[in-house]
Design an enzyme around this catalytic site. Structure first.
Site, short mmCIF file in Angstrom:
data_model
loop_
_atom_site.label_atom_id
_atom_site.label_comp_id
_atom_site.label_asym_id
_atom_site.label_seq_id
_atom_site.Cartn_x
_atom_site.Cartn_y
_atom_site.Cartn_z
CG ASN A 5 -1.75 1.23 1.35
OD1 ASN A 5 -1.91 1.98 0.40
ND2 ASN A 5 -2.30 1.46 2.54
CD1 TRP A 6 4.00 1.30 -2.51
CD2 TRP A 6 4.45 2.74 -4.16
NE1 TRP A 6 5.16 0.89 -3.12
CE2 TRP A 6 5.45 1.76 -4.15
CE3 TRP A 6 4.51 3.74 -5.13
CZ2 TRP A 6 6.53 1.76 -5.04
CZ3 TRP A 6 5.57 3.74 -6.02
CH2 TRP A 6 6.58 2.76 -5.97
CE LYS A 7 -0.25 3.61 4.65
NZ LYS A 7 -0.11 3.78 6.10
CG HIS A 93 -5.79 2.43 5.41
ND1 HIS A 93 -5.37 3.39 6.30
CD2 HIS A 93 -4.78 1.54 5.28
CE1 HIS A 93 -4.13 3.09 6.68
NE2 HIS A 93 -3.75 1.97 6.10
CD GLU A 95 -2.88 6.01 6.60
OE1 GLU A 95 -2.90 6.02 5.35
OE2 GLU A 95 -1.94 5.51 7.25
CD GLU A 161 -3.76 -2.14 7.70
OE1 GLU A 161 -2.67 -2.42 7.21
OE2 GLU A 161 -4.37 -1.09 7.45
N GLY A 167 2.51 2.55 11.02
CA GLY A 167 3.55 3.57 10.89
C GLY A 167 4.26 3.92 12.19
CB SER A 199 4.92 -1.56 12.44
OG SER A 199 4.59 -0.21 12.70
N GLY A 220 2.72 -0.94 4.47
CA GLY A 220 2.76 0.46 4.04
C GLY A 220 4.19 0.89 3.79
N GLY A 221 4.77 1.58 4.76
CA GLY A 221 6.10 2.19 4.61
C GLY A 221 7.18 1.26 4.06
P1 PGA Z 1 2.77 0.61 7.80
O1 PGA Z 1 1.30 0.88 7.20
O2 PGA Z 1 3.23 -0.71 7.24
O3 PGA Z 1 3.59 1.76 7.31
O4 PGA Z 1 2.63 0.55 9.28
C1 PGA Z 1 0.39 -0.18 7.08
C2 PGA Z 1 -0.91 0.36 6.57
O5 PGA Z 1 -1.25 1.52 6.82
O6 PGA Z 1 -1.64 -0.36 5.87
#
Ligand code: PGA
Length: 237
Positions: A5-7, A93, A95, A161, A167, A199, A220-221
């Site tokens: 997930n590149w956001k 998600h 966010e 999640e 993050g 994470s 994500g990251g």
């Molecule tokens: P992260 O993000 O791996 O950077 O913690 C995961 C996500 O938001 O799906």
């Protein structure tokens, strides 16, 4: 399954190079592994054009609208995503739940819209730091899944999640992850794939994937760089 997930990160050139490199890395990975690459929607078609067909790499979107069409400025429909070769759609998600006010009901309607187009919804659920501290994880997960339990959505994938793990470098312990995944499977059926997200990185992915009930990871990251993604693909072995 690993979902990248590149956001809101990347450029068109980076998306193309990444799709190509990850695809190459998958050539020597276990045949059952699927990687779903979710760049910003604007770049999905560029990624699609740079992918050879019939590989273990699929494309996913990070959101879509619940309606088929209409006066919804700035939105895109599941049919539009399907038309350009997208196969998966991340929905709900944290966010988006926090920043765009997405509710459990809206996420459920989006999942129905996605499934109706033959796409696979990846629905994110998870508790906040306060809810975790108050031991309310199981209640929150049950509430977020209530509609899905009442009216099953075909091919549904769930991503557990915990919001406090996204993050932050923090993760629940393996007993907590196993309990959450077990609960989700008992609510929706043991055949429902449940991914863990929050994470995940090269240093912890093997340990997380080995936990009972974990069918993959939403990253994500640590999914942004080819090297890190290659290391996680290698860890699946
Ligand atoms: P992260 O993000 O791996 O950077 O913690 C995961 C996500 O938001 O799906």
């Amino acid at each position: 399954m690993l979902i990248a997930n590149w956001k809101m990160h990347g450029t068109r050139a980076k998306v193309r190079a990444y799709a190509y490199a990850v695809n190459a890395a998958l050539a020597s990975s276990p045949a059952g592994l699927k990687v779903v690459f979710c760049p910003p929607a604007l770049y999905l078609e560029s990624a699609e054009l740079s992918l050879p067909l019939n590989t273990q790499l699929a494309l996913g979107a990070q959101n879509c609208h619940a309606q088929a069409e209409g006066a919804f400025t700035g939105e895109m429909s599941a049919a539009m995503l399907a038309e350009i070769g997208v196969e998966y759609v991340i929905l709900g998600h944290s966010e988006r739940r926090t920043l765009q006010g997405e509710t459990d009901q809206l996420v459920f309607e989006k999942a129905q819209a996605v499934a109706a187009q033959g796409l696979i919804p990846v629905v994110c659920i998870g508790e906040s730091a306060e809810e975790y501290a108050a031991n309310k994880t199981a209640d929150i997960l049950a509430k977020q899944l209530q509609s899905f339990k009442q009216s099953p959505v075909t091919k549904l994938i769930i991503a557990y999640e915990p919001i406090w793990a996204i993050g932050t470098g923090k993760t629940p312990n393996s007993t907590e992850i196993a309990a959450a995944h077990g609960q989700i499977k008992s609510l929706l059926g043991s055949a429902t794939p449940v991914l863990y997200g929050g994470s995940v990185k090269p240093a912890n992915i093997a340990e997380i994937l080995a936990i009972d009930g974990v069918d993959g990871a939403l990253i994500g990251g640590a999914s942004l760089e080819v090297e890190s993604m290659r290391a996680m693909i290698a860890a699946v072995k």
